[in-house]
Scaffold this motif. Structure first.
Motif, short mmCIF file in Angstrom:
data_model
loop_
_atom_site.label_atom_id
_atom_site.label_comp_id
_atom_site.label_asym_id
_atom_site.label_seq_id
_atom_site.Cartn_x
_atom_site.Cartn_y
_atom_site.Cartn_z
N LEU A 219 0.83 -1.22 0.00
CA LEU A 219 0.00 0.00 0.00
C LEU A 219 0.86 1.27 0.00
N GLU A 220 1.97 1.23 0.72
CA GLU A 220 2.82 2.42 0.85
C GLU A 220 3.52 2.82 -0.45
N ILE A 221 3.68 1.87 -1.39
CA ILE A 221 4.35 2.21 -2.65
C ILE A 221 3.35 2.46 -3.79
N MET A 222 2.06 2.44 -3.47
CA MET A 222 1.03 2.58 -4.51
C MET A 222 0.97 3.94 -5.20
N PRO A 223 1.35 5.05 -4.58
CA PRO A 223 1.24 6.33 -5.28
C PRO A 223 1.87 6.32 -6.67
N LEU A 224 3.04 5.69 -6.82
CA LEU A 224 3.70 5.64 -8.13
C LEU A 224 2.89 4.82 -9.13
N TYR A 225 2.35 3.69 -8.68
CA TYR A 225 1.53 2.84 -9.56
C TYR A 225 0.31 3.61 -10.06
N LEU A 226 -0.34 4.31 -9.14
CA LEU A 226 -1.54 5.08 -9.49
C LEU A 226 -1.19 6.20 -10.46
N TYR A 227 -0.09 6.88 -10.19
CA TYR A 227 0.32 8.01 -11.03
C TYR A 227 0.63 7.55 -12.46
N LEU A 228 1.42 6.47 -12.60
CA LEU A 228 1.78 6.00 -13.93
C LEU A 228 0.59 5.43 -14.70
N MET A 229 -0.44 4.99 -13.98
CA MET A 229 -1.63 4.46 -14.64
C MET A 229 -2.61 5.58 -15.01
N SER A 230 -2.40 6.76 -14.43
CA SER A 230 -3.33 7.87 -14.67
C SER A 230 -2.92 8.70 -15.88
N GLU A 231 -3.81 9.59 -16.30
CA GLU A 231 -3.53 10.45 -17.45
C GLU A 231 -2.50 11.52 -17.13
N GLN A 232 -2.23 11.72 -15.84
CA GLN A 232 -1.25 12.74 -15.43
C GLN A 232 0.17 12.38 -15.85
N SER A 233 0.41 11.10 -16.15
CA SER A 233 1.77 10.65 -16.46
C SER A 233 2.08 10.67 -17.96
N GLN A 234 1.34 11.48 -18.71
CA GLN A 234 1.49 11.49 -20.17
C GLN A 234 2.90 11.87 -20.64
N GLU A 235 3.63 12.60 -19.82
CA GLU A 235 4.98 13.03 -20.21
C GLU A 235 6.05 11.98 -19.88
N ILE A 236 5.66 10.91 -19.20
CA ILE A 236 6.64 9.91 -18.77
C ILE A 236 6.54 8.67 -19.65
N ASN A 237 7.65 8.30 -20.29
CA ASN A 237 7.63 7.16 -21.20
C ASN A 237 9.02 6.55 -21.28
N GLY A 238 9.08 5.21 -21.19
CA GLY A 238 10.34 4.50 -21.36
C GLY A 238 11.25 4.51 -20.15
N LEU A 239 10.68 4.78 -18.99
CA LEU A 239 11.50 4.85 -17.78
C LEU A 239 11.24 3.68 -16.84
N CYS A 240 12.27 3.29 -16.09
CA CYS A 240 12.07 2.39 -14.96
C CYS A 240 12.25 3.25 -13.72
N ILE A 241 11.19 3.39 -12.93
CA ILE A 241 11.21 4.30 -11.79
C ILE A 241 11.22 3.49 -10.49
N ASP A 242 12.08 3.88 -9.57
CA ASP A 242 12.14 3.23 -8.26
C ASP A 242 11.00 3.75 -7.39
N ALA A 243 10.19 2.81 -6.87
CA ALA A 243 9.11 3.20 -5.96
C ALA A 243 9.67 3.67 -4.61
N GLN A 244 10.89 3.22 -4.31
CA GLN A 244 11.54 3.63 -3.05
C GLN A 244 12.93 4.16 -3.37
N PRO A 245 13.01 5.38 -3.91
CA PRO A 245 14.32 5.93 -4.26
C PRO A 245 15.21 6.04 -3.03
N LYS A 246 16.49 5.80 -3.22
CA LYS A 246 17.44 5.84 -2.11
C LYS A 246 17.57 7.26 -1.60
#
Length: 246
Positions: A219-246
């Protein structure tokens, strides 16, 4: 980066989640439904999918569909049939989260069994390739389609003993990048998520001595999943994003 989205950001979206009976896949299905999506629950254990279904219904979400499928044994035709069924029933597919994976056995490179290698490649790479290929025509019917793959820290930095799993995640990231590049002139966006150390059954099998209570929950890492699935992420493509950046 702020990954917050509106409560109804996924309203009326049709989203397929693989491995939806447990762990991150289950939580993603619950979270997508909570934000308005109609979720298609894919997994091999019907009982677990039914539990996810029941939780979505109890929370007042749109009625999900259950798709029992074993990615180990499924054929190309199975995925083609599934895509046709989804198109016939919903007319389009707005998103897919390729979450299901096998860990296999952690061992030295020269100790990797051929059968184990084949099984992990089948589920983590070939099945996801065949499924995504079959679903593409249905995703193209969405105004803003989303494809999210699941990688790992060992998917961009090879690590001793992680053998086949690591190799499969390098392949996953490559598949994501190729697809993202090919679809860059469309409204479909393709990315991958590295969940990081998360409190799941797979993590526990890899690190049996670890105190799981110190790990983030799905549940704590879901914000990224929700964001990338939403229309707000239209500018993001071809990236691997860390849900828990160091």
């Amino acid at each position: 980066m702020d990954y917050s989205i509106a409560k109804d950001a996924l309203k009326d979206k049709i989203i397929l989640v693989t491995g939806a009976g447990d762990g991150i896949g289950k939580q993603a299905a619950l979270s997508f439904a909570e934000h308005g999506a109609q979720v298609l629950l894919l997994g091999r254990t019907v009982k677990k999918l039914e539990q996810t279904y029941d939780e979505i219904m109890a929370a007042g979400g749109a009625e999900p569909a259950i798709i029992p499928l074993d990615m180990m044994g499924a054929t190309k035709q199975n995925y083609v049939d599934m895509a046709e069924t989804i198109e016939g029933q919903y007319g389009r597919l707005d998103g897919v989260l390729q979450n299901a994976s096998l860990l296999g056995v952690l061992s030295q490179f020269d100790q990797i069994e051929e059968d184990t290698f084949d099984e992990i490649m089948q589920v983590n790479v070939k099945a996801q390739f065949l499924m995504t290929q079959a679903l593409l025509p249905v995703i193209r019917k969405s105004e803003m389609g989303r494809i999210i793959f699941t990688s790992s820290t060992v998917g961009h930095d090879g690590r001793a003993l992680w053998g086949t799993y690591s190799i499969s995640k390098f392949a996953t990231e490559g598949m994501m990048q190729i697809l993202a590049d090919e679809l860059s002139n469309t409204t479909i966006r393709v990315n991958a998520i590295n969940p990081g150390a998360t409190r799941t059954t797979m993590r526990a099998s890899a690190y049996p001595a670890e105190d799981s209570m110190l790990l983030k929950t799905p549940l704590e890492i879901m914000p990224l999943y929700l964001y990338l699935m939403s229309e707000q992420s239209q500018e993001i493509n071809g990236l691997c994003i860390d849900a828990q950046p160091k």
